[in-house]
Design a protein around this motif. Structure first.
Motif, short mmCIF file in Angstrom:
data_model
loop_
_atom_site.label_atom_id
_atom_site.label_comp_id
_atom_site.label_asym_id
_atom_site.label_seq_id
_atom_site.Cartn_x
_atom_site.Cartn_y
_atom_site.Cartn_z
N ILE A 33 0.87 -1.17 0.00
CA ILE A 33 0.00 0.00 0.00
C ILE A 33 0.90 1.21 0.00
O ILE A 33 1.72 1.39 0.90
CB ILE A 33 -0.93 0.01 1.23
N SER A 38 -6.52 5.06 -1.18
CA SER A 38 -6.85 3.86 -1.93
C SER A 38 -6.81 2.66 -0.99
O SER A 38 -6.04 2.64 -0.04
CB SER A 38 -5.87 3.66 -3.09
N ALA A 39 -7.64 1.67 -1.27
CA ALA A 39 -7.72 0.50 -0.41
C ALA A 39 -7.46 -0.76 -1.22
O ALA A 39 -7.83 -0.85 -2.39
CB ALA A 39 -9.09 0.41 0.25
N THR A 41 -8.34 -4.80 -1.19
CA THR A 41 -9.45 -5.55 -0.62
C THR A 41 -9.32 -7.04 -0.88
O THR A 41 -8.96 -7.46 -1.98
CB THR A 41 -10.78 -5.05 -1.22
N ARG A 73 -10.48 -2.24 7.75
CA ARG A 73 -11.94 -2.24 7.86
C ARG A 73 -12.46 -3.60 7.45
O ARG A 73 -12.02 -4.15 6.45
CB ARG A 73 -12.57 -1.20 6.92
N GLU A 107 -10.73 -4.67 4.06
CA GLU A 107 -10.20 -3.52 3.31
C GLU A 107 -9.01 -2.94 4.06
O GLU A 107 -9.11 -2.59 5.24
CB GLU A 107 -11.28 -2.45 3.15
N SER A 109 -5.96 0.00 4.06
CA SER A 109 -5.54 1.28 3.50
C SER A 109 -4.62 1.98 4.50
O SER A 109 -4.40 1.47 5.60
CB SER A 109 -6.76 2.17 3.19
#
Length: 131
Positions: A33, A38-39, A41, A73, A107, A109
């Protein structure tokens, strides 16, 4: 659980052994990352057949940055089930209820906390168990 158990993972995810915090050779799934907003997933399709999801998450010791915070998340059927902030040198165990959940997403990020460097982190998800 391996990368092949996840629903159509992006090509940015790799499966290997990683050193995370004080653990060496952790078998896990990782992605890099590098930018805020931006994530990355991972998605599981559970078909409403499970009661819980448990996994560990952390930043690999060879991440380019040791100053950034990983934001994790967990979303089930479009609703947030949990959110955690994971700093470098930490392994965070996350456990969420999955009863009645079909689509479950993890998720990852970067937290919006300002950091003076523009280096990336390598997020590692390990010990994924659905019961």
């Amino acid at each position: 659980m391996s990368l092949s158990n996840f629903f159509e993972p992006e090509s940015s995810w790799t499966e290997n052994r990683y050193d995370v915090a004080d653990k060496s050779g952790v078998s896990g799934i990782a992605t890099t990352i590098s930018s805020y907003g931006s994530a990355e997933t991972l998605e599981l399709r559970l078909a409403n057949n499970f009661n819980s999801l448990t996994f560990n998450v952390g930043q690999a010791n060879d991440s380019k940055s040791s100053d950034k915070i990983l934001l994790v998340r967990v979303v089930g059927n479009g609703k947030q089930l949990d959110v955690r902030k994971v700093p470098f040198n930490t392994i965070q165990e996350i456990s969420v209820p999955a009863k009645g959940v079909n689509a479950l997403k993890i998720e990852l990020s970067l937290d919006d906390t300002p950091s003076s460097d523009s280096k990336s982190i390598q997020a590692v998800v390990s010990d994924v168990v659905v019961d």
